[in-house]
Design an enzyme around this catalytic site. Sequence first.
Site, short mmCIF file in Angstrom:
data_model
loop_
_atom_site.label_atom_id
_atom_site.label_comp_id
_atom_site.label_asym_id
_atom_site.label_seq_id
_atom_site.Cartn_x
_atom_site.Cartn_y
_atom_site.Cartn_z
N TYR A 70 1.35 -1.10 0.00
CA TYR A 70 0.31 -0.32 -0.30
C TYR A 70 0.69 1.36 -0.04
O TYR A 70 0.58 1.89 -1.00
CB TYR A 70 -0.81 0.10 1.13
N LYS A 84 1.16 4.46 -3.03
CA LYS A 84 1.19 5.91 -2.92
C LYS A 84 2.24 6.75 -3.13
O LYS A 84 2.78 7.52 -3.85
CB LYS A 84 1.25 5.79 -1.52
N1 LIG Z 1 -9.17 6.45 5.68
C1 LIG Z 1 -7.78 6.63 5.50
O1 LIG Z 1 -7.34 6.47 7.13
C2 LIG Z 1 -6.28 6.89 4.75
C3 LIG Z 1 -5.33 7.75 4.93
C4 LIG Z 1 -4.52 7.78 3.99
C5 LIG Z 1 -5.36 8.43 2.54
N2 LIG Z 1 -6.47 7.67 2.30
C6 LIG Z 1 -6.81 7.32 1.08
O2 LIG Z 1 -7.79 7.60 0.75
C7 LIG Z 1 -8.84 7.26 -0.48
C8 LIG Z 1 -10.03 7.04 0.49
O3 LIG Z 1 -9.90 6.05 1.45
P1 LIG Z 1 -10.73 5.74 2.01
O4 LIG Z 1 -11.04 5.43 3.36
O5 LIG Z 1 -12.13 6.29 2.32
O6 LIG Z 1 -11.75 4.43 1.33
P2 LIG Z 1 -12.10 3.73 1.10
O7 LIG Z 1 -12.28 2.46 0.89
O8 LIG Z 1 -13.51 3.86 1.91
O9 LIG Z 1 -12.95 4.24 -0.38
C9 LIG Z 1 -12.59 3.95 -1.95
C10 LIG Z 1 -13.10 3.76 -2.87
O10 LIG Z 1 -13.28 3.29 -3.84
C11 LIG Z 1 -13.57 3.03 -4.40
N3 LIG Z 1 -12.31 1.95 -5.37
C12 LIG Z 1 -11.15 1.49 -4.72
N4 LIG Z 1 -10.45 0.55 -6.22
C13 LIG Z 1 -11.46 0.99 -7.23
C14 LIG Z 1 -11.75 0.88 -8.69
N5 LIG Z 1 -10.44 0.09 -9.64
N6 LIG Z 1 -12.22 1.33 -9.28
C15 LIG Z 1 -13.43 2.65 -8.71
N7 LIG Z 1 -12.88 2.65 -7.73
C16 LIG Z 1 -12.26 1.61 -6.64
C17 LIG Z 1 -13.70 1.96 -3.57
O11 LIG Z 1 -15.00 1.44 -4.41
C18 LIG Z 1 -14.49 2.68 -2.76
O12 LIG Z 1 -15.65 3.50 -2.70
C19 LIG Z 1 -7.79 6.18 -0.43
O13 LIG Z 1 -7.56 6.96 -2.10
C20 LIG Z 1 -6.82 5.92 0.69
O14 LIG Z 1 -5.83 5.03 -0.02
C21 LIG Z 1 -7.20 6.59 3.74
#
Ligand SMILES: NC(=O)c1ccc[n+]([C@@H]2O[C@H](COP(=O)([O-])OP(=O)(O)OC[C@H]3O[C@@H](n4cnc5c(N)ncnc54)[C@H](O)[C@@H]3O)[C@@H](O)[C@H]2O)c1
Length: 289
Positions: A144, A148
């Site tokens: 992961y 990024k």
């Molecule tokens: N949650 C955290 O604490 C955190 C921290 C740092 C960065 N992030 C980043 O923030 C973003 C959102 O995180 P989140 O926690 O809301 O995640 P989440 O899993 O709740 O949402 C991610 C969304 O992306 C969609 N998705 C994934 N792969 C896909 C694909 N190939 N095609 C279409 N849709 C796709 C999923 O269906 C989902 O709705 C991500 O990029 C994650 O890496 C999250």
Amino acid sequence: MSRILVTGGLGGSGRWIVDRLAEEGHEVLCVDQRYAESERENVDVRVADLTDRGDVFDLVGAFDPDAVVHWAAIPDPLDHPGGEVFENNVVSTYNVLEAAGRADARVVWASSESALGFPFAAETPAPDYLPVDEDHPLRPEDPYGVSKEAGEALARTTVRRHDVPVVSIRPSWIQYPGEYVCLGNEPPEEGVGNFWSYIDVRDIAAIVVAALDADIEGHEAVFAVADENYADRETTELFAEQFGSVPEPCDLSGDDSSISNAKAADLLGWEPAHSWRDAADEDVDEPTV
Ligand SMILES: NC(=O)c1ccc[n+]([C@@H]2O[C@H](COP(=O)([O-])OP(=O)(O)OC[C@H]3O[C@@H](n4cnc5c(N)ncnc54)[C@H](O)[C@@H]3O)[C@@H](O)[C@H]2O)c1
């Protein structure tokens, strides 16, 4: 009013971004791999697997956005096979950023504090100095984190190739009002992966808006992190307890976050508005997509 395409807009934090952009009057196209009917006039939802280059190019070409917020990813390496996390995140980021560049759309996308390599390391190393800022080396050892880091390389490539501005937001651990899972009295060893930092999802929506509005050329990476740790302790005390010493140089006092949000403030004029002290038990409306 702008035309903004948001990927991952039905996800945990993506919903709050779509809600905020729609509230501001933008025309939003939310793209995710599942469908939900939009409750808003200015939001449309489309289903696509972003690893499918043809579908991504078709969608972006047809919508012709002013900006793309690329928020979709598999957000950790624990509940999916590592290769799937890497492939999904890197291929989708290539497709979305390349399509955005061709459409001359600016990009704001979700990188992560995990690009640093601390959160999913087998044994968390101490940072080189405190607070950690955007100059700190990235040393991911998990699929992961490296997805990024690779995404940030693709962001720089997109700038070189298409001359559109790209902002890589590096959120800390995202928390939801009324549902905070990081709490002040957790045992400190549980938060060591990101050195007890976090960010409220409403501040994530706000930093996305700030990055879309900012006068930026080229690529910039910025941490999105709350001002303080969630452990309700002196940050240096936590480091001394967990690592046996405090990394030097160290410019922290009290419960200051071990990751700096100074660049986001300088570059984007963004500051976090929410703290775990109030938000952990706050009752707020769910976002509307
Ligand atoms: N949650 C955290 O604490 C955190 C921290 C740092 C960065 N992030 C980043 O923030 C973003 C959102 O995180 P989140 O926690 O809301 O995640 P989440 O899993 O709740 O949402 C991610 C969304 O992306 C969609 N998705 C994934 N792969 C896909 C694909 N190939 N095609 C279409 N849709 C796709 C999923 O269906 C989902 O709705 C991500 O990029 C994650 O890496 C999250």
